[in-house]
Design a protein around this motif. Structure first.
Motif, PDB file in Angstrom:
ATOM      1  N   CYS A  74      23.086  56.009   9.565  1.00  0.00           N
ATOM      2  CA  CYS A  74      23.202  57.286   8.854  1.00  0.00           C
ATOM      3  C   CYS A  74      22.653  57.161   7.434  1.00  0.00           C
ATOM      4  CB  CYS A  74      24.660  57.736   8.821  1.00  0.00           C
ATOM      5  SG  CYS A  74      24.906  59.373   8.094  1.00  0.00           S
ATOM      6  N   ILE A  75      22.900  56.036   6.783  1.00  0.00           N
ATOM      7  CA  ILE A  75      22.443  55.862   5.400  1.00  0.00           C
ATOM      8  C   ILE A  75      20.923  55.940   5.294  1.00  0.00           C
ATOM      9  CG2 ILE A  75      22.302  54.217   3.489  1.00  0.00           C
ATOM     10  CD1 ILE A  75      25.149  53.340   4.191  1.00  0.00           C
ATOM     11  N   PRO A  76      20.155  55.143   6.060  1.00  0.00           N
ATOM     12  CA  PRO A  76      18.700  55.282   5.962  1.00  0.00           C
ATOM     13  C   PRO A  76      18.187  56.606   6.511  1.00  0.00           C
ATOM     14  CG  PRO A  76      19.268  53.714   7.686  1.00  0.00           C
ATOM     15  CD  PRO A  76      20.527  54.024   6.942  1.00  0.00           C
ATOM     16  N   ALA A  77      18.926  57.223   7.444  1.00  0.00           N
ATOM     17  CA  ALA A  77      18.512  58.543   7.930  1.00  0.00           C
ATOM     18  C   ALA A  77      18.502  59.546   6.780  1.00  0.00           C
ATOM     19  CB  ALA A  77      19.443  59.016   9.037  1.00  0.00           C
ATOM     20  N   ILE A  78      19.564  59.543   5.983  1.00  0.00           N
ATOM     21  CA  ILE A  78      19.630  60.457   4.840  1.00  0.00           C
ATOM     22  C   ILE A  78      18.576  60.089   3.803  1.00  0.00           C
ATOM     23  CG2 ILE A  78      21.080  61.250   2.942  1.00  0.00           C
ATOM     24  CD1 ILE A  78      23.497  60.900   4.774  1.00  0.00           C
ATOM     25  N   LEU A  79      18.404  58.793   3.549  1.00  0.00           N
ATOM     26  CA  LEU A  79      17.392  58.359   2.583  1.00  0.00           C
ATOM     27  C   LEU A  79      15.989  58.755   3.028  1.00  0.00           C
ATOM     28  CD1 LEU A  79      18.699  54.783   1.708  1.00  0.00           C
ATOM     29  CD2 LEU A  79      18.767  56.806   0.241  1.00  0.00           C
ATOM     30  N   SER A  80      15.758  58.785   4.347  1.00  0.00           N
ATOM     31  CA  SER A  80      14.422  59.083   4.856  1.00  0.00           C
ATOM     32  C   SER A  80      14.017  60.531   4.636  1.00  0.00           C
ATOM     33  CB  SER A  80      14.329  58.757   6.352  1.00  0.00           C
ATOM     34  OG  SER A  80      15.060  59.696   7.135  1.00  0.00           O
ATOM     35  N   PHE A  81      14.955  61.398   4.260  1.00  0.00           N
ATOM     36  CA  PHE A  81      14.609  62.784   3.973  1.00  0.00           C
ATOM     37  C   PHE A  81      13.864  62.908   2.647  1.00  0.00           C
ATOM     38  CE2 PHE A  81      18.792  63.730   6.377  1.00  0.00           C
ATOM     39  CZ  PHE A  81      18.181  63.406   7.561  1.00  0.00           C
ATOM     40  N   ASN A  82      13.886  61.833   1.888  1.00  0.00           N
ATOM     41  CA  ASN A  82      13.108  61.764   0.655  1.00  0.00           C
ATOM     42  C   ASN A  82      11.725  61.216   0.999  1.00  0.00           C
ATOM     43  OD1 ASN A  82      11.920  60.897  -1.833  1.00  0.00           O
ATOM     44  ND2 ASN A  82      13.963  60.808  -2.755  1.00  0.00           N
ATOM     45  N   PRO A  83      10.644  61.889   0.623  1.00  0.00           N
ATOM     46  CA  PRO A  83       9.306  61.432   1.015  1.00  0.00           C
ATOM     47  C   PRO A  83       8.920  60.066   0.465  1.00  0.00           C
ATOM     48  CG  PRO A  83       9.168  63.192  -0.618  1.00  0.00           C
ATOM     49  CD  PRO A  83      10.595  63.124  -0.181  1.00  0.00           C
ATOM     50  N   ALA A  84       9.652  59.580  -0.542  1.00  0.00           N
ATOM     51  CA  ALA A  84       9.325  58.284  -1.134  1.00  0.00           C
ATOM     52  C   ALA A  84       9.926  57.112  -0.356  1.00  0.00           C
ATOM     53  CB  ALA A  84       9.798  58.231  -2.582  1.00  0.00           C
ATOM     54  N   TYR A  85      10.767  57.409   0.644  1.00  0.00           N
ATOM     55  CA  TYR A  85      11.463  56.346   1.388  1.00  0.00           C
ATOM     56  C   TYR A  85      10.865  56.195   2.773  1.00  0.00           C
ATOM     57  CZ  TYR A  85      15.191  53.731   3.712  1.00  0.00           C
ATOM     58  OH  TYR A  85      15.895  52.805   4.420  1.00  0.00           O
ATOM     59  N   SER A  86      10.597  54.940   3.159  1.00  0.00           N
ATOM     60  CA  SER A  86      10.099  54.652   4.504  1.00  0.00           C
ATOM     61  C   SER A  86      11.213  54.014   5.330  1.00  0.00           C
ATOM     62  CB  SER A  86       8.901  53.702   4.441  1.00  0.00           C
ATOM     63  OG  SER A  86       8.507  53.324   5.752  1.00  0.00           O
ATOM     64  N   PRO A  87      11.560  54.590   6.483  1.00  0.00           N
ATOM     65  CA  PRO A  87      12.668  54.065   7.286  1.00  0.00           C
ATOM     66  C   PRO A  87      12.266  52.944   8.247  1.00  0.00           C
ATOM     67  CG  PRO A  87      11.865  56.083   8.264  1.00  0.00           C
ATOM     68  CD  PRO A  87      11.036  55.856   7.020  1.00  0.00           C
ATOM     69  N   ARG A  88      11.029  52.491   8.185  1.00  0.00           N
ATOM     70  CA  ARG A  88      10.534  51.532   9.178  1.00  0.00           C
ATOM     71  C   ARG A  88      11.370  50.251   9.209  1.00  0.00           C
ATOM     72  NH1 ARG A  88       5.538  51.229  11.493  1.00  0.00           N
ATOM     73  NH2 ARG A  88       4.825  52.838  10.043  1.00  0.00           N
ATOM     74  N   ARG A  89      11.566  49.637   8.039  1.00  0.00           N
ATOM     75  CA  ARG A  89      12.291  48.367   7.998  1.00  0.00           C
ATOM     76  C   ARG A  89      13.745  48.548   8.401  1.00  0.00           C
ATOM     77  NH1 ARG A  89      11.725  44.802   2.666  1.00  0.00           N
ATOM     78  NH2 ARG A  89       9.576  44.845   3.470  1.00  0.00           N
ATOM     79  N   ALA A  90      14.366  49.630   7.938  1.00  0.00           N
ATOM     80  CA  ALA A  90      15.765  49.880   8.284  1.00  0.00           C
ATOM     81  C   ALA A  90      15.945  50.016   9.787  1.00  0.00           C
ATOM     82  CB  ALA A  90      16.258  51.141   7.579  1.00  0.00           C
ATOM     83  N   LEU A  91      14.991  50.672  10.433  1.00  0.00           N
ATOM     84  CA  LEU A  91      15.086  50.867  11.879  1.00  0.00           C
ATOM     85  C   LEU A  91      15.033  49.538  12.608  1.00  0.00           C
ATOM     86  CD1 LEU A  91      15.435  53.275  13.714  1.00  0.00           C
ATOM     87  CD2 LEU A  91      12.962  53.446  13.908  1.00  0.00           C
ATOM     88  N   ARG A  92      14.224  48.601  12.125  1.00  0.00           N
ATOM     89  CA  ARG A  92      14.157  47.283  12.745  1.00  0.00           C
ATOM     90  C   ARG A  92      15.488  46.545  12.637  1.00  0.00           C
ATOM     91  NH1 ARG A  92       8.362  45.355  10.123  1.00  0.00           N
ATOM     92  NH2 ARG A  92       7.015  46.777  11.331  1.00  0.00           N
TER      93      ARG A  92
END
Length: 213
Positions: A74-92
């Protein structure tokens, strides 16, 4: 050659995006989850023999694993709504945590008992009902995160949708633990996997179309 008309045409379709506030978005999702679990217990959906169930190791395995997955996705999901954040590493990392949680279940009895014993343990009739209930309990957080995604500006809609699906599925399964009468680790791995997988796939299929980018 002037590109001003083209730029004006492209800019005319854009809509302003409010700056993201992680604390505010997290509070909204937390309120949704608190309200859901409060309604869940108020309606008497939890098992009446909960104190006995809490003595089972698989109960705490499910509760801790699903709660952890829900939070760290949930934390990186919310952070990913910001265009400056990439969720790629968090997903791994989340995939790795899910794998560890599943491997932890190997410490419990999920061995081979023959075909007849295996079919009995899987218990597909109750399993389908459990998966459906988990799916239903996952809808409120998925809708909430989806609306926040709509208000944001994720640059990787697919990965944001994966994160939302994982977070919502884990939360729905977390709540369902309090109503699940089964303790067999094999049953849990299969049907919790089916329920959470269905929610995650639905999120991936639908939510990218909500993004405005």
């Amino acid at each position: 050659m002037s590109f001003d008309p083209l730029i004006d045409q492209l800019a005319g379709n854009l809509k302003p995006v409010r700056p993201r506030r992680f604390g505010q978005d997290a509070a909204i999702i937390a309120l949704i989850c608190i309200a859901e679990i409060g309604i869940f217990f108020a309606l008497g959906a939890a098992l009446p023999n909960m104190p006995m169930k809490m003595r089972q190791p698989t109960f705490w395995w499910r509760l801790i694993s699903l709660g952890l997955i829900a939070v760290i996705s949930c934390i990186p999901a919310i952070l990913s709504f910001n265009p400056a954040y990439s969720p790629r590493r968090a997903l791994r990392w989340i995939y790795a945590v899910i794998g560890i949680c599943l491997l932890t279940g190997l410490w419990f009895d999920i061995g081979w008992d023959g075909l007849a014993g295996l079919i009995h343990r899987i218990d597909w009739r109750d399993g389908v009902q459990c998966a459906f209930k988990m799916f239903a309990l996952s809808i409120p957080p998925m809708v909430g995160l989806g609306m926040l995604m709509r208000r944001g500006a994720p640059t990787d809609q697919a990965k944001s949708a994966w994160l939302i699906g994982i977070a919502a599925a884990a939360w729905g399964a977390f709540v369902f633990v309090f109503a699940c009468p089964f303790n067999d680790a094999l049953y849990i791995v299969i049907w919790y996997g089916v329920g959470c997988g269905a929610v995650t796939l639905l999120s991936r299929a639908l939510l990218p179309y909500l993004a405005r980018w």
